[in-house]
Design an enzyme around this catalytic site. Structure first.
Site, PDB file in Angstrom:
ATOM      1  N   GLU A 102     -17.257  37.548 -20.515  1.00 20.25           N
ATOM      2  CA  GLU A 102     -16.562  36.475 -19.789  1.00 20.25           C
ATOM      3  C   GLU A 102     -17.561  35.563 -19.079  1.00 20.25           C
ATOM      4  O   GLU A 102     -17.395  34.347 -19.040  1.00 20.25           O
ATOM      5  CB  GLU A 102     -15.577  37.085 -18.792  1.00 20.25           C
ATOM      6  CG  GLU A 102     -14.436  37.776 -19.513  1.00 20.25           C
ATOM      7  CD  GLU A 102     -13.470  38.453 -18.565  1.00 20.25           C
ATOM      8  OE1 GLU A 102     -13.917  39.354 -17.826  1.00 20.25           O
ATOM      9  OE2 GLU A 102     -12.299  38.092 -18.552  1.00 20.25           O
ATOM     10  N   GLU A 122     -11.641  45.886 -22.267  1.00 17.64           N
ATOM     11  CA  GLU A 122     -10.713  46.065 -21.137  1.00 17.64           C
ATOM     12  C   GLU A 122      -9.453  46.833 -21.495  1.00 17.64           C
ATOM     13  O   GLU A 122      -8.988  47.672 -20.714  1.00 17.64           O
ATOM     14  CB  GLU A 122     -10.323  44.707 -20.543  1.00 17.64           C
ATOM     15  CG  GLU A 122     -11.411  44.057 -19.707  1.00 17.64           C
ATOM     16  CD  GLU A 122     -12.352  43.171 -20.508  1.00 17.64           C
ATOM     17  OE1 GLU A 122     -12.393  43.313 -21.749  1.00 17.64           O
ATOM     18  OE2 GLU A 122     -13.021  42.317 -19.905  1.00 17.64           O
TER      19      GLU A 122
HETATM   20  N1  3HC Z   1     -18.794  50.749 -14.729  1.00 22.16           N
HETATM   21  C1  3HC Z   1     -19.393  51.725 -14.020  1.00 22.16           C
HETATM   22  N2  3HC Z   1     -20.361  52.505 -14.504  1.00 22.16           N
HETATM   23  C2  3HC Z   1     -20.744  52.284 -15.771  1.00 22.16           C
HETATM   24  C3  3HC Z   1     -20.177  51.291 -16.564  1.00 22.16           C
HETATM   25  C4  3HC Z   1     -19.156  50.495 -15.991  1.00 22.16           C
HETATM   26  N3  3HC Z   1     -18.570  49.506 -16.660  1.00 22.16           N
HETATM   27  N4  3HC Z   1     -20.780  51.292 -17.762  1.00 22.16           N
HETATM   28  C5  3HC Z   1     -21.689  52.272 -17.724  1.00 22.16           C
HETATM   29  N5  3HC Z   1     -21.672  52.865 -16.522  1.00 22.16           N
HETATM   30  C6  3HC Z   1     -22.558  53.939 -16.068  1.00 22.16           C
HETATM   31  C7  3HC Z   1     -22.175  55.272 -16.680  1.00 22.16           C
HETATM   32  O1  3HC Z   1     -21.221  55.940 -15.890  1.00 22.16           O
HETATM   33  C8  3HC Z   1     -23.513  55.986 -16.678  1.00 22.16           C
HETATM   34  O2  3HC Z   1     -23.745  56.488 -15.394  1.00 22.16           O
HETATM   35  P1  3HC Z   1     -24.385  57.940 -15.197  1.00 22.16           P
HETATM   36  O3  3HC Z   1     -25.712  57.884 -15.875  1.00 22.16           O
HETATM   37  O4  3HC Z   1     -24.418  58.092 -13.736  1.00 22.16           O
HETATM   38  O5  3HC Z   1     -23.435  58.879 -15.868  1.00 22.16           O
HETATM   39  C9  3HC Z   1     -24.513  54.881 -16.921  1.00 22.16           C
HETATM   40  O6  3HC Z   1     -23.844  53.676 -16.559  1.00 22.16           O
HETATM   41  C10 3HC Z   1     -24.971  54.762 -18.357  1.00 22.16           C
HETATM   42  O7  3HC Z   1     -23.819  54.708 -19.169  1.00 22.16           O
HETATM   43  P2  3HC Z   1     -23.697  55.619 -20.476  1.00 22.16           P
HETATM   44  O8  3HC Z   1     -24.155  57.003 -20.193  1.00 22.16           O
HETATM   45  O9  3HC Z   1     -22.321  55.446 -20.996  1.00 22.16           O
HETATM   46  O10 3HC Z   1     -24.782  54.911 -21.404  1.00 22.16           O
HETATM   47  P3  3HC Z   1     -24.692  54.547 -22.931  1.00 22.16           P
HETATM   48  O11 3HC Z   1     -25.974  53.877 -23.231  1.00 22.16           O
HETATM   49  O12 3HC Z   1     -24.255  55.712 -23.722  1.00 22.16           O
HETATM   50  O13 3HC Z   1     -23.482  53.482 -23.046  1.00 22.16           O
HETATM   51  C11 3HC Z   1     -22.210  51.530 -22.517  1.00 22.16           C
HETATM   52  C12 3HC Z   1     -23.566  52.267 -22.398  1.00 22.16           C
HETATM   53  C13 3HC Z   1     -21.896  51.234 -23.977  1.00 22.16           C
HETATM   54  C14 3HC Z   1     -22.313  50.259 -21.715  1.00 22.16           C
HETATM   55  C15 3HC Z   1     -21.070  52.416 -21.986  1.00 22.16           C
HETATM   56  O14 3HC Z   1     -21.436  52.927 -20.722  1.00 22.16           O
HETATM   57  C16 3HC Z   1     -19.780  51.713 -21.834  1.00 22.16           C
HETATM   58  O15 3HC Z   1     -19.022  51.587 -22.780  1.00 22.16           O
HETATM   59  N6  3HC Z   1     -19.461  51.233 -20.620  1.00 22.16           N
HETATM   60  C17 3HC Z   1     -18.223  50.591 -20.331  1.00 22.16           C
HETATM   61  C18 3HC Z   1     -18.275  49.149 -20.690  1.00 22.16           C
HETATM   62  C19 3HC Z   1     -16.994  48.482 -20.293  1.00 22.16           C
HETATM   63  O16 3HC Z   1     -15.915  48.994 -20.537  1.00 22.16           O
HETATM   64  N7  3HC Z   1     -17.097  47.288 -19.689  1.00 22.16           N
HETATM   65  C20 3HC Z   1     -15.960  46.551 -19.314  1.00 22.16           C
HETATM   66  C21 3HC Z   1     -15.571  46.880 -17.911  1.00 22.16           C
HETATM   67  S1  3HC Z   1     -14.049  46.118 -17.429  1.00 22.16           S
HETATM   68  C22 3HC Z   1     -14.440  44.504 -17.091  1.00 22.16           C
HETATM   69  O17 3HC Z   1     -15.528  44.055 -17.330  1.00 22.16           O
HETATM   70  C23 3HC Z   1     -13.318  43.755 -16.442  1.00 22.16           C
HETATM   71  C24 3HC Z   1     -13.517  42.267 -16.482  1.00 22.16           C
HETATM   72  O18 3HC Z   1     -12.636  41.691 -17.412  1.00 22.16           O
HETATM   73  C25 3HC Z   1     -13.231  41.625 -15.149  1.00 22.16           C
END
Ligand code: 3HC
Length: 677
Positions: A102, A122
């Site tokens: 976004e 999302e």
């Molecule tokens: N929020 C909070 N913490 C997050 C996060 C997020 N969106 N994404 C990753 N983290 C944290 C994980 O909890 C982890 O923390 P830890 O080491 O303490 O356990 C650390 O970051 C690393 O994450 P991963 O272990 O999952 O690392 P990978 O390299 O395997 O994966 C990733 C990385 C693909 C980015 C995966 O973490 C992921 O899919 N994250 C979610 C992404 C997501 O859904 N983003 C959208 C959020 S909603 C949004 O943006 C709303 C908007 O429209 C306003």
């Protein structure tokens, strides 16, 4: 500024986001970006936003979503970008997800490295894009493509993003910054997506996209689809505020909170699995056994980029798999597995068969190779005792079908060393699976809980419920199918064989329902035989109530002198959930499970327990205490041996161990409610 640094490349300001590990947008980053954008002086001709590290911006920090959001919120940051007089370019390497995408759509140009991956995850979190994603994507891509991206949550790679128009250019990573600076300079002024009109799409294409994603969709997905359509009908300003309002409403919903809980539960399990030592590199995976499980494992491993060697003594079985998987190496001798860094067994579920196999594997593989059994029920400690090097041995328990089911239990035997555990965890991650740690115990975690689920379902039928009533009650909770339909689908014979195996050691005081034995004795082994708990006339895929099964059930009741009574759906669900809770408590007390949340992960990932509930434990943690006590009492009364730990509930007390488990998974407001009582 902690998370954003500003450097000048001649007359272009470069804002570098550095918020490890994945550049997620939290309050600090938003504040820093807001301030950095505001600091762009009059001599700046353009701005570039780029990520330090692997990712551009992996989305908003969802741990902030449980409480009120802190200003400046993302829409406000994007507003600053749009109101700057000079063009802003997003330079994307790695992930631009959710709020990250976004942010990029709020810029005037987007350039990606070949590593770029973009998407709107999302909807998987029970929400919809809340910072203009639906509105700007519709204006950039047209309604059908925007619906597809928003509703599917899929990630597109750089090439596809270029083709769709999400990216303007794709360049090698080393050129990203320089090319982004050039782009910022060459853009003739602002190019705000919110000012564009929505590209024309023909109505059939729109309806097709809606139909594709609306089928069986969760309510938030339907809202996301609706919002994309709506945003094409009204002006961008109104659409943005409507989108934000829906985002806010969904963000605080129970479903979204449960999905966030599961997100962090999976990460907690992954963290526990990783441990502190480095894994051994695995390039070649040897799989022993070319049956259904072995073939599916081979597919999963080769899909993840491993070299796979499949061993079976039956050439016909090997040929069948190899025919469907070009490039697969097969071997009819164990010696053919010599080059494997990891060998996983998918042979017959029998202690001696597996022991003999691993004894022979040990003679051929390198000393550093790791060995893993895919047993579902056998004692891994016992299996490890006959090995020469038991330290490099553990369990990798996949669930059917292993190329599609995301769950893997990683089981440490008494002797498994840290490097072996780390190596197995690394493989689980590379396979794209969700791993949970488990200790040695009958059925490990997921099957153990499921066993009590099924046992209680059988108690209910013995007492008077019909299989279809029990199944329907569970489907109403959100499961795709109920326990009896599942049993028929997987076949009744495996559980039958297991019951016979453990019969000599079964506690005679434990309630035993012999209806499944009677069904099996009548040749009703499930769908594959055309009959099980249900009938499958003329090869029907869905079972139908069957008078012969009803007769068998009635005979079984009569033999035990049970008069059938009517049981309502609420009692069915309460008793089944309470039974799962008892199993979970036992798993925690025995140390077979490490965290209560692992159990919710196991059930939602492995057995399709509805994610929207957060899993059976999270679901129960939201219940009133009195209702949990009543459910436990009913479970206890169904069998005082199997559910012995629920006994205090009959006196109106919530057993301490149960409370401890539910506290671990309860939403914060539940603690507050409990504390205020
Ligand atoms: N929020 C909070 N913490 C997050 C996060 C997020 N969106 N994404 C990753 N983290 C944290 C994980 O909890 C982890 O923390 P830890 O080491 O303490 O356990 C650390 O970051 C690393 O994450 P991963 O272990 O999952 O690392 P990978 O390299 O395997 O994966 C990733 C990385 C693909 C980015 C995966 O973490 C992921 O899919 N994250 C979610 C992404 C997501 O859904 N983003 C959208 C959020 S909603 C949004 O943006 C709303 C908007 O429209 C306003």
């Amino acid at each position: 500024m902690e998370t954003v640094s500003i450097t000048m490349v001649e007359d272009v300001a470069v804002l570098t986001i550095d918020n490890p590990p994945v550049n997620m947008g939290n309050a600090t980053l938003r504040r820093d970006l807001y301030d950095a954008l505001g600091a762009a002086g009059p001599d700046v001709v353009g701005v570039v936003i780029i990520g330090a590290g692997r990712h551009f911006y992996a989305g908003s920090d969802i741990s902030e979503f449980d409480g009120p959001l802190i200003d400046p919120q993302l829409p406000a940051v994007i507003e600053v970008i749009e109101s700057l007089p000079v063009p802003v370019v997003a330079a994307i390497s790695g992930l631009a997800l959710g709020g990250g995408l976004e942010l990029a759509l709020g810029c005037d140009g987007r350039i990606g490295a070949t590593s770029a991956r973009l998407g709107f995850p999302e909807v998987t979190l029970g929400i919809l894009p809340g910072a203009g994603g639906t509105v700007r994507a519709a204006r950039l891509l047209g309604v059908p493509t925007a619906i597809d991206l928003v509703a599917s949550a899929r990630q597109v790679d750089a090439d596809e993003a270029l083709e769709l128009g999400l990216l303007d250019h794709v360049v090698p990573a080393e050129d990203l910054l320089a090319r982004a600076v050039d782009l910022a300079r060459s853009l003739a002024g602002k190019s705000r997506l919110r000012d564009r009109s929505v590209p024309h799409a023909n109505p059939e294409q729109v309806e097709e996209a809606v139909a594709r994603h609306a089928r069986k969709a969760r309510p938030n997905v339907l809202e996301a689809v609706g919002m994309v359509r709506r945003s094409a009908e009204v002006d961008a300003g109104l659409a943005l505020s409507e989108e934000r309002a829906i985002f806010e409403r969904l963000r605080v919903s129970e479903e979204a909170a449960n999905l966030r809980y599961l997100f962090f539960a999976k990460r907690a399990a992954a963290k526990a699995l990783r441990g502190k030592v480095a894994p051994r590199p695995v390039r070649t995976v040897g799989i022993a056994g070319a049956g259904t499980m072995g073939a599916a494992l081979a597919r999963a491993c080769s899909g993840a980029g491993y070299r796979v060697v499949l061993f079976d003594t039956n050439p016909a079985a090997l040929a069948r798999v190899a025919g469907a998987m070009p490039g697969l190496t097969t071997t009819e001798t164990v010696g053919g597995l010599a080059g494997a860094d990891l060998v996983v067994d998918a042979v017959f579920e029998d202690m001696d068969v597996k022991r003999d196999l691993f004894a022979e594997v040990e003679r051929h593989v390198a000393p550093g190779a790791v060995l893993a059994t895919n047993t579902s029920y056998l004692d891994i400690n016992e299996m490890s005792r006959s090995l020469e090097y038991p330290r490099r041995f553990g369990g990798l328990h996949f669930f059917n079908p292993p190329d599609r089911n995301p769950l893997v239990e990683l089981i440490r035997a008494e002797t498994t060393d840290d490097v072996t555990a780390a190596t197995l965890a690394d493989v689980v991650k590379a396979l794209g699976k969700t791993g949970i740690p488990a200790g040695v115990g009958d059925g490990f975690v997921a099957n153990r809980v499921y066993a009590d689920y099924r046992t209680q379902a059988e108690f209910l039928v013995e007492e008077g419920a019909t299989p279809e009533q029990v199944d329907a009650a569970m489907v109403q909770l959100g499961l795709a199918i109920g326990p009896f339909a599942v049993a028929d689908m997987s076949g009744l014979d495996i559980a039958w064989a297991r019951r016979k195996r453990i019969a000599p050691t079964r506690d005679p005081l434990q309630r035993y329902v012999d209806i499944p034995d009677r069904l099996c004795e009548a040749g009703r082994l499930g769908r594959k035989t055309g009959a099980g708990w249900y009938g499958y006339p003329d090869g029907a895929r869905r079972g139908l109530p069957d008078p012969d099964a009803v007769r068998i059930i009635e005979e079984a009741r009569a033999t035990k002198g049970i008069a059938a009574r009517s049981i309502d759906d609420g009692e069915i669900r309460a008793r089944i959930l309470a039974s799962m809770l008892c199993a979970a408590v036992q798993l925690m007390e025995s140390g077979v499970a490490q965290r209560a949340s692992d159990i919710d992960v196991a059930l939602t990932e492995g057995f399709a327990f509805p994610r929207a509930t957060g899993g059976p434990l999270r679901l129960l943690s939201r219940w009133e205490e009195d209702d949990v006590i009543a459910a436990l009492t009913a479970a206890y009364r169904s069998c005082r041996v199997t559910f012995a730990l629920a006994e205090p509930a009959t006196r109106g007390e919530l057993p301490q161990a149960v409370r401890a488990v539910l506290r671990q998974v309860a939403p914060h407001e539940m603690f507050e409610r409990a504390a205020s009582r």
